[in-house]
Design an enzyme around this catalytic site. Structure first.
Site, PDB file in Angstrom:
ATOM      1  CE1 TYR A 154      -3.759   2.415   0.493  1.00  0.00           C
ATOM      2  CE2 TYR A 154      -2.530   3.268   2.367  1.00  0.00           C
ATOM      3  CZ  TYR A 154      -3.574   3.382   1.465  1.00  0.00           C
ATOM      4  OH  TYR A 154      -4.428   4.463   1.542  1.00  0.00           O
ATOM      5  CG  ASP A 161       5.771   3.553   0.885  1.00  0.00           C
ATOM      6  OD1 ASP A 161       6.069   4.189   1.913  1.00  0.00           O
ATOM      7  OD2 ASP A 161       4.610   3.450   0.456  1.00  0.00           O
ATOM      8  CE  LYS A 182       2.008   4.838   8.214  1.00  0.00           C
ATOM      9  NZ  LYS A 182       0.618   4.751   8.548  1.00  0.00           N
TER      10      LYS A 182
END
Ligand code: PMP
Length: 415
Positions: free
Chosen positions: A129, A224, A252
């Protein structure tokens, strides 16, 4: 008022029984709901809170910035300071551009990769994702996997026509794709440790293989690291596995819980981004001062005390060993995927390697486990396909209580 009652689908608890608690407060490794119930928190806002909730230096840094202003539409020193911290920590990164989410970081890196190579096709992995940009939603993990849907209506076929989806951990499949259409592939984008199909570690040689193949074919390797950056090691998964991508995505942890994303990498690539170069990308609140302040403070705490990563590793090992022992004692097959402080117990399967393979996990049983955990005061991500996170604020006691309730939930009398 809110579709599904939420602003991000996973929060609706559609894949597990029970009602999401209404959280009103967080401190350290714990959160408290509106009824006063205390939970050991393994969601940690889906990753940012590596230091637990409300770490004093992060809170103080945000507060200090708020006293001076929220946003100015002009570059502030803190943006440069956070960029410096990332560049110092992550060897492959010479320059960074801040955005406001991981989605934006991925979308922007794909645009840059296409522009830099003059090619259109993108390789991603099933169960990976990278946010919800059209081209990257194909066979995605996270909420898409949780809801069991192949993609999303509203994504034009043309937007995903350039996306090649391959099995994670399958170097040969990537080699074949390059043999077939290598001259059209702009980039391979990968979660170096998969976290959005649950935690699935890379098998030895997979990430190196991606590096070799992309270099050989003139494509870019995009890591990622939205989840793994500053989490599985200070320098990210690329430091842990010693593989150097061309571009990296962050989010994050680098925002300390405020909305931040970033993409960065080789200078010659990043200088193609506007206004140094022609690849357009912008954002009204990009580099938000309170978010930059939070990120700088969080990274400072992590950099100044490398023992914090040892602590995360030790807590992770303890949790994994506890799950494995309890599952063994209950006679339940269970593969525990873990890298550092990212952990997922996959019930009913004995290995976690690809999305197809982890889709075989027993989701009904996971739902029952989740419900038992909620009753026992353990807040775990509400899907078999979301990794859980530990923070430096978790204690051995938190881990042991979590393992005990796991053992109780798996024991034959409770099923
Ligand atoms: N990449 C990865 C690896 C992620 O885990 C996520 C979010 N969980 C994203 C990208 C998207 O980030 P955001 O939700 O901030 O858009």
């Amino acid at each position: 008022m809110l579709p599904g009652g939420v602003n991000s689908p996973v929060r609706a608890y559609r894949a597990v029984p029970g009602v999401p608690p209404h959280i009103v407060r967080g401190e350290g490794a714990h959160v408290v709901d509106a009824d006063g119930n205390d939970f050991i928190d393994f969601v940690l806002a889906y990753g940012p809170h590596i230091l637990g909730h409300q770490p004093p230096r992060v809170v103080a840094a945000v507060r200090a910035q708020l006293e001076r202003g929220i946003a100015y539409g002009h570059t502030v020193e803190l943006e440069v300071e956070l960029a410096e911290r990332i560049v110092d920590a992550v060897e492959s990164v010479d320059m960074v551009r801040f955005v406001t989410s991981g989605t934006e970081a991925a979308m922007s890196a794909v645009r840059l990769a296409r522009a830099a190579t003059g090619r259109d096709r993108i390789v991603k992995f099933a169960g990976g994702y990278h946010g919800h940009a059209d081209a990257l939603l194909a066979e995605a993990g996270s909420g898409i996997a949780t809801l069991g849907i192949p993609g999303s209506p509203g994504v034009p076929a043309a937007a995903v026509a350039g996306t090649i989806v391959l099995p994670y951990n399958d170097r040969d499949a990537v080699a074949e794709a390059f043999e077939r259409e290598g001259e059209q592939i702009a980039a391979v984008i990968v979660e170096p440790v998969a976290g959005n199909m649950g935690c699935v570690p890379p098998v030895p040689g997979f990430l190196d293989g991606l590096r070799d193949l992309t270099s050989k074919w003139g494509a870019l390797l995009v890591f990622d690291e939205v989840m793994t950056g500053f989490r599985v090691a200070f320098g990210g998964a690329q430091a842990r596995y010693e593989v150097r991508p061309d571009l990296s995505l962050f989010g994050k942890v680098i925002g300390g819980g405020l909305p931040v994303g970033a993409y960065g990498g080789r200078r010659d690539l990043m200088e193609q981004v506007a206004p140094s170069g022609p690849v357009y990308q912008a954002g009204t609140l990009s580099g938000s001062p309170p978010a930059m302040a939070a990120g700088c403070a969080a990274l400072d705490v992590l950099r100044e005390d490398p023992a914090l990563y040892d602590r995360l590793e030790r807590l992770g090992e303890r949790l994994q060993a506890g799950f494995e022992a309890a599952a063994g004692a209950a006679g339940v097959v269970c593969a525990v995927g873990r890298v550092g402080s990212m952990v997922t117990p996959f019930l009913g399967i004995d290995t976690a390697r690809t999305f197809d393979n982890v889709k075989g996990a027993d989701r009904v049983r996971f739902g029952r486990l989740h419900e038992a955990w909620l009753d026992a005061g353990v807040l775990w991500p509400p899907s078999q396909f979301e990794t859980a996170f530990l923070s430096t604020a978790h204690t051995d006691e938190d881990v042991d209580r979590t393992v005990e309730s796991f053992a109780r939930a798996l024991s034959p009398v409770s099923v």
